[in-house]
Enzyme design. Structure first.
Site, PDB file in Angstrom:
ATOM      1  N   CYS A  57       0.832  -1.205   0.000  1.00 15.38           N
ATOM      2  CA  CYS A  57       0.000   0.000   0.000  1.00 15.38           C
ATOM      3  C   CYS A  57       0.870   1.259   0.000  1.00 15.38           C
ATOM      4  O   CYS A  57       1.636   1.476   0.944  1.00 15.38           O
ATOM      5  CB  CYS A  57      -0.919   0.002   1.216  1.00 15.38           C
ATOM      6  SG  CYS A  57      -1.875   1.526   1.400  1.00 15.38           S
ATOM      7  N   LYS A  84     -10.613  -8.669   5.066  1.00 15.64           N
ATOM      8  CA  LYS A  84     -10.180  -8.036   6.309  1.00 15.64           C
ATOM      9  C   LYS A  84     -10.600  -8.826   7.545  1.00 15.64           C
ATOM     10  O   LYS A  84     -11.713  -9.344   7.613  1.00 15.64           O
ATOM     11  CB  LYS A  84     -10.763  -6.626   6.397  1.00 15.64           C
ATOM     12  CG  LYS A  84     -10.355  -5.716   5.249  1.00 15.64           C
ATOM     13  CD  LYS A  84     -11.091  -4.380   5.317  1.00 15.64           C
ATOM     14  CE  LYS A  84     -10.783  -3.513   4.111  1.00 15.64           C
ATOM     15  NZ  LYS A  84     -11.526  -2.223   4.140  1.00 15.64           N
ATOM     16  N   VAL A  97      -5.825   0.978   6.200  1.00 14.82           N
ATOM     17  CA  VAL A  97      -4.475   1.160   6.740  1.00 14.82           C
ATOM     18  C   VAL A  97      -3.891   2.415   6.089  1.00 14.82           C
ATOM     19  O   VAL A  97      -4.311   2.787   4.991  1.00 14.82           O
ATOM     20  CB  VAL A  97      -3.583  -0.068   6.454  1.00 14.82           C
ATOM     21  CG1 VAL A  97      -4.126  -1.290   7.172  1.00 14.82           C
ATOM     22  CG2 VAL A  97      -3.438  -0.354   4.954  1.00 14.82           C
ATOM     23  N   GLU A 110      -5.196   7.355   9.083  1.00 15.82           N
ATOM     24  CA  GLU A 110      -4.954   8.165   7.881  1.00 15.82           C
ATOM     25  C   GLU A 110      -3.458   8.492   7.758  1.00 15.82           C
ATOM     26  O   GLU A 110      -2.838   8.997   8.682  1.00 15.82           O
ATOM     27  CB  GLU A 110      -5.786   9.437   7.843  1.00 15.82           C
ATOM     28  CG  GLU A 110      -7.278   9.177   7.682  1.00 15.82           C
ATOM     29  CD  GLU A 110      -7.625   8.571   6.318  1.00 15.82           C
ATOM     30  OE1 GLU A 110      -7.472   9.253   5.288  1.00 15.82           O
ATOM     31  OE2 GLU A 110      -8.051   7.396   6.287  1.00 15.82           O
ATOM     32  N   SER A 111      -2.895   8.218   6.583  1.00 16.23           N
ATOM     33  CA  SER A 111      -1.442   8.231   6.409  1.00 16.23           C
ATOM     34  C   SER A 111      -0.768   9.553   6.755  1.00 16.23           C
ATOM     35  O   SER A 111       0.265   9.569   7.440  1.00 16.23           O
ATOM     36  CB  SER A 111      -1.079   7.820   4.979  1.00 16.23           C
ATOM     37  OG  SER A 111      -1.577   8.749   4.030  1.00 16.23           O
TER      38      SER A 111
END
Length: 268
Positions: A57, A84, A97, A110-111
């Site tokens: 990802c 999942k 993720v 949240e990245s």
């Protein structure tokens, strides 16, 4: 249930944990753990900072780079996003993720938010600029890469590409090229990569492989010489190298993805 905790309490909670110690060299972490799926049990909480991740990802990749840059003690729990595990939403309310678990059932998601949180909590090697204007511009650069994400996913998913999508991609590359020229530094952050560099890198790492499926993703080194030189420097950064996926593995993953198949364990 995911606990609601005030930001100040979260900061104090993490800062005081002796297990979150700074390491003198890049911490050895198993990035390639099995991707847990429906029916798999939740690994017991062991008191260590934990990132719920998916190895391929690009969004989660951002937060892994932030953790590596900070040299803190943490572990990776990889997630099968196509199947999942039932408990994922207790860690990530959106079921996505990355999710950073800082204490049992206390998570940040949240990245970009996770990465900024990591930078704020751990003071060593600041990734975000301290100057408010420079910080704002660096965040703008990250936002400007949206068309790069968009075109990348169109090619990987084998969906039609419009002229607007292609023009937006070129404009995003031009914006970064011009910003690098203006700064005159090796990296956007200066002499070493910082927040903007690490937040945009995951897509640039994947572009050369994705360009094998469609050359429109190739970066013309004559048109973007400064950007091309910058990307070569980023490739040699120790943080980037620590998490880099071999080209042949990336290609195999994308080939499977285009066929509607997902093999998360290519690196196992």
């Amino acid at each position: 249930m995911l606990k609601q905790v005030s930001p100040h309490k979260i900061l104090n909670l993490v800062a005081n944990r002796t297990s979150l110690r700074v390491m003198s060299t890049i911490k050895t972490v198993n990035f390639n753990t099995k991707h847990l799926k429906k029916g798999d049990p939740l690994p017991p909480w062991n008191g260590k900072l934990r990132l719920y991740n998916m190895r391929y990802c690009p969004f989660a990749h951002r937060s892994v780079l932030a953790l590596i840059a900070k040299n803190v003690d943490y572990e990776i729990v990889n997630i099968d996003l196509m199947n999942k595990p039932e408990w994922l939403k207790s860690k990530s309310s959106l079921g996505k993720v990355p999710a950073l678990e800082i204490s049992e059932n206390v998570c940040v998601i949240e990245s970009l938010i996770v990465s900024e949180y990591i930078d704020e909590v751990f003071p060593q090697r600041k990734l975000l600029p301290q100057d408010p204007y420079t910080k704002a511009i660096d965040k703008t650069i990250v936002e400007m890469t949206g068309p790069i994400h968009s075109l990348f996913f169109k090619i990987i998913r084998d969906t039609p590409v419009t002229d607007d999508a292609l023009n937006s991609f070129i404009n995003a590359l031009t914006f970064i090229e011009n910003e690098l020229k203006k700064r005159g530094t090796t990296f956007l952050h200066g002499n070493e990569p910082g927040y903007a560099d690490y937040m945009i890198w995951p897509w640039f790492e994947r572009l050369p492989v994705a360009a094998e499926f469609d050359k429109i993703l190739s970066i013309d080194e004559k048109k973007f010489p400064v950007l091309a030189r910058y990307l070569r420097e980023m490739e040699n950064d120790p943080v980037v190298k620590a998490y880099k996926i071999p080209v042949e593995i990336q290609k195999k993953y994308f080939e499977n993805y285009r066929k509607g198949e997902t093999d998360y364990e290519l690196l196992s």
